[in-house]
Design a protein around this motif. Structure first.
Motif, PDB file in Angstrom:
ATOM      1  N   THR A 188       0.821  -1.212   0.000  1.00  0.00           N
ATOM      2  CA  THR A 188       0.000   0.000   0.000  1.00  0.00           C
ATOM      3  C   THR A 188       0.853   1.259   0.000  1.00  0.00           C
ATOM      4  OG1 THR A 188      -1.727  -1.176   1.198  1.00  0.00           O
ATOM      5  CG2 THR A 188      -1.817   1.228   1.261  1.00  0.00           C
ATOM      6  N   ASN A 189       1.852   1.318   0.869  1.00  0.00           N
ATOM      7  CA  ASN A 189       2.649   2.536   1.036  1.00  0.00           C
ATOM      8  C   ASN A 189       3.975   2.501   0.285  1.00  0.00           C
ATOM      9  OD1 ASN A 189       0.746   3.849   2.693  1.00  0.00           O
ATOM     10  ND2 ASN A 189       1.382   2.566   4.393  1.00  0.00           N
ATOM     11  N   GLY A 190       4.219   1.463  -0.465  1.00  0.00           N
ATOM     12  CA  GLY A 190       5.357   1.430  -1.372  1.00  0.00           C
ATOM     13  C   GLY A 190       6.695   1.041  -0.773  1.00  0.00           C
ATOM     14  N   THR A 191       7.592   0.688  -1.676  1.00  0.00           N
ATOM     15  CA  THR A 191       8.991   0.403  -1.379  1.00  0.00           C
ATOM     16  C   THR A 191       9.802   1.373  -2.227  1.00  0.00           C
ATOM     17  OG1 THR A 191       8.478  -1.926  -1.002  1.00  0.00           O
ATOM     18  CG2 THR A 191      10.786  -1.371  -1.429  1.00  0.00           C
ATOM     19  N   PHE A 192      10.762   2.039  -1.604  1.00  0.00           N
ATOM     20  CA  PHE A 192      11.556   3.057  -2.285  1.00  0.00           C
ATOM     21  C   PHE A 192      13.033   2.707  -2.183  1.00  0.00           C
ATOM     22  CE2 PHE A 192       7.631   4.856  -0.874  1.00  0.00           C
ATOM     23  CZ  PHE A 192       7.256   5.772  -1.831  1.00  0.00           C
TER      24      PHE A 192
END
Length: 186
Positions: free
Chosen positions: A74-78
């Motif tokens: 949901t909040n991503g991987t950066f």
């Protein structure tokens, strides 16, 4: 937030250093060459932070290099501030800045580790069978409950039903004359 496993680098192939928050300065060791990261208990690295999905990312050592794959979180991987596209493996070099959801990390080497040897010996865990793959007859619980209710209703009806009492109102409705009751005793 709780991070499992954490601390000791013994047996680790790499590590994530935590760069902010209550656990700043601590490390999350990566002990297997293919590690699932997320909040759920079946992950290899469990991070119980609200910004991290149940199955957030996959970290794997393949072909002599580490790769990280966002699993549709949901909040991503950066990596280095760039959000990864879901399900696309991305090279991850030592020293890289990584963010899982809202958790900032720093990917670090472990000097004594040999991830290539660990990968060569790695045997993935057996996958749990899905419901469709399970063998044998499976009777649905809801159907069992419905069947038991019907049986209980049938037993209740048949134990309380008296055919003589049921026939009297039907005869009266048809205009039949009922026999007189016998006179009381002598």
């Amino acid at each position: 937030m709780e991070i499992t496993p954490r601390g000791d680098r013994a047996g680790a192939l790499a590590a994530f250093g935590i760069r902010a928050g209550a656990f700043i300065g601590e490390e999350i060791p990566v002990r297997v060459p293919v590690a699932r990261i997320g909040r759920a208990a079946e992950n290899d690295i469990i991070v119980t932070d609200d910004s991290i999905s149940a199955q957030h990312a996959l970290l794997e050592f393949e072909g002599g290099t580490w790769r990280i794959t966002d699993l549709g979180s949901t909040n991503g991987t950066f990596v280095e501030g760039v959000r990864l596209t879901a399900d696309v493996p991305t090279p991850l070099h030592y020293g890289a800045s990584v963010r899982l959801g809202g958790l900032p990390l720093h990917f670090r080497p472990v000097e004594t580790a040999d991830p290539a040897a660990a990968r060569a010996e790695y045997v993935p865990p057996a996958a749990q069978p899905t419901i469709r793959e399970r063998k044998g007859f499976r009777f649905p619980v809801w159907m069992l409950v419905l069947l038991l209710l019907l049986i209980a209703l049938a037993v209740l009806l048949f134990t309380t039903y008296n055919p003589v009492q049921a026939a009297v109102p039907a005869q009266l409705a048809a205009g039949a004359v009922l026999p007189a009751a016998p006179p009381p005793g002598p």
